[in-house]
Design an enzyme around this catalytic site. Structure first.
Site, PDB file in Angstrom:
ATOM      1  N   SER A  63       0.837  -1.183   0.000  1.00  0.00           N
ATOM      2  CA  SER A  63       0.000   0.000   0.000  1.00  0.00           C
ATOM      3  C   SER A  63       0.885   1.251   0.000  1.00  0.00           C
ATOM      4  CB  SER A  63      -0.957  -0.036   1.204  1.00  0.00           C
ATOM      5  OG  SER A  63      -1.976   0.919   1.067  1.00  0.00           O
TER       6      SER A  63
ATOM      7  N   GLU B 254      -0.930  -2.512  -8.402  1.00  0.00           N
ATOM      8  CA  GLU B 254      -2.240  -2.822  -7.820  1.00  0.00           C
ATOM      9  C   GLU B 254      -2.803  -1.526  -7.267  1.00  0.00           C
ATOM     10  OE1 GLU B 254      -3.126  -2.714  -4.352  1.00  0.00           O
ATOM     11  OE2 GLU B 254      -1.194  -1.833  -3.841  1.00  0.00           O
TER      12      GLU B 254
ATOM     13  N   HIS C 232      -4.721  -5.240  -2.293  1.00  0.00           N
ATOM     14  CA  HIS C 232      -5.567  -5.063  -1.112  1.00  0.00           C
ATOM     15  C   HIS C 232      -6.633  -6.154  -1.087  1.00  0.00           C
ATOM     16  CE1 HIS C 232      -3.563  -1.193  -1.266  1.00  0.00           C
ATOM     17  NE2 HIS C 232      -4.030  -0.904  -0.067  1.00  0.00           N
TER      18      HIS C 232
END
Length: 335
Positions: free
Chosen positions: A139, A234, A305
């Site tokens: 992240s 992502e 995620h």
């Protein structure tokens, strides 16, 4: 829930210093591989981005104890400074401290959110180069994974945050990679299909992370050379037009024209947005921007995620097969 909340990676609703090891990869990049982990080792917990709560810390300690790891908590891991876990200087000092501490064998980010990019200029890269250690997270932690690799050659790891759900599937990949030192072929579970954007196989060093964070670093000194790399990305909670904008940014910056392969992991809760405004689909964006590159590419790898996720090493030479949706490591990631 806003995007920063998504990016914290919190999933709690259900609840020896060594000499640097250098290795030459298939390109000119000189890699610095960290020592692997063993049961009984100590891992340092740092909070480089948004703050966490005391109950989150207890959760992390429980998860790591189940892996038979001892925990050392950084001095400012529970600090708060607005939407940050302490000042930039405090958060950077915690990372420098954990790399310097001879009793700490690896470092895990407790959570994501926002703030990792703010401390890139405050890290002691000479110190880090002299004390290579596993650094794990994803992240917003993408900024640190990329920055550490770019500035020192250290292989870093895109995977579980401390506050992630350490379920058996995700932990199994982490153990194979970081504890057992295996040379892995990553392939989705049978119930998670992949979609081929452009057929083929390709080799190169695997580099990437969260698309939003990576895109925001373009033009800085904290991204590597992209020539011949395999790029994986992502994201989470982004409208499709924003995914379009960020991939277009990489295209205009010349990055997409240099890579030899492309993987889009999972785009969790990425929608066309509110209202009835017309929108492209995510697949249309990927075919418009990636397919014309003529390089092996696919969508749907278990990166991002999501509950069940791979732990992906940054900097390691790999071979990808788009129809199988496989990432085959051609060398180990730890020593």
């Amino acid at each position: 829930m806003n995007r920063r909340d998504f990016l914290t990676g919190l999933t709690l609703t259900g609840i020896a210093t060594q000499f640097p090891i250098l290795a030459q990869s298939g390109s000119s990049q000189l890699l610095l591989k960290p020592p692997g982990l063993n049961q009984g080792d100590t891992v340092g917990l740092v909070t480089p981005a948004s703050p966490i709560l005391k109950q989150h810390l207890k959760w992390i300690q429980l998860q790591l104890a189940q892996q038979e790891l001892t925990v050392k908590v950084a001095p400012h891991a529970l600090s708060k400074y607005g939407y940050l876990a302490g000042t930039d200087q405090q958060r950077a000092a915690d990372i420098n401290l954990m790399f310097a501490d001879p009793t700490v064998n690896g470092i895990i980010a407790t959570g994501g959110g926002w703030g990792s990019s703010r401390i890139l200029s405050l890290l002691d890269y000479n110190l880090i180069r002299q004390h290579p250690k596993i650094f794990l997270g994803y992240s917003d932690i993408t900024a640190l994974l990329l920055g550490l690799y770019s500035k020192t050659g250290l292989v870093t790891f895109h995977g579980l945050l401390g506050t992630s759900m350490w379920n058996p599937y995700s932990v199994s990949w982490l153990q194979k990679l970081l504890f057992e030192g295996q040379t892995i072929t990553f392939q989705n579970s049978p119930d998670v299909p992949v979609q081929t954007i452009y057929r083929g196989q390709a080799k190169g060093q695997l580099i990437g992370g969260n698309l939003s964070v990576l895109s925001a670093l373009v033009g800085s000194e904290y991204l590597p050379s992209w020539q011949g790399k395999i790029l994986f990305v992502e994201d989470v909670g982004e409208d499709i037009y924003r995914i379009d904008r960020m991939l277009t940014h990489l295209k205009l910056a010349g990055i997409l024209d240099q890579i030899s392969g492309f993987i889009f992991g999972q785009c969790t809760s990425c929608t066309k947005g509110e209202g009835n405004e017309p929108s492209l689909t995510l697949w249309q964006v990927l075919t418009d921007l990636i397919q014309p590159l003529g390089i092996p590419a696919w969508y749907g790898s278990m990166i991002g995620h999501i509950r069940d996720q791979f732990t992906i090493p940054l900097g390691i030479e790999v071979e990808i097969d788009t129809e199988q949706g496989t990432i085959k490591m051609l060398e180990n990631a730890v020593v």
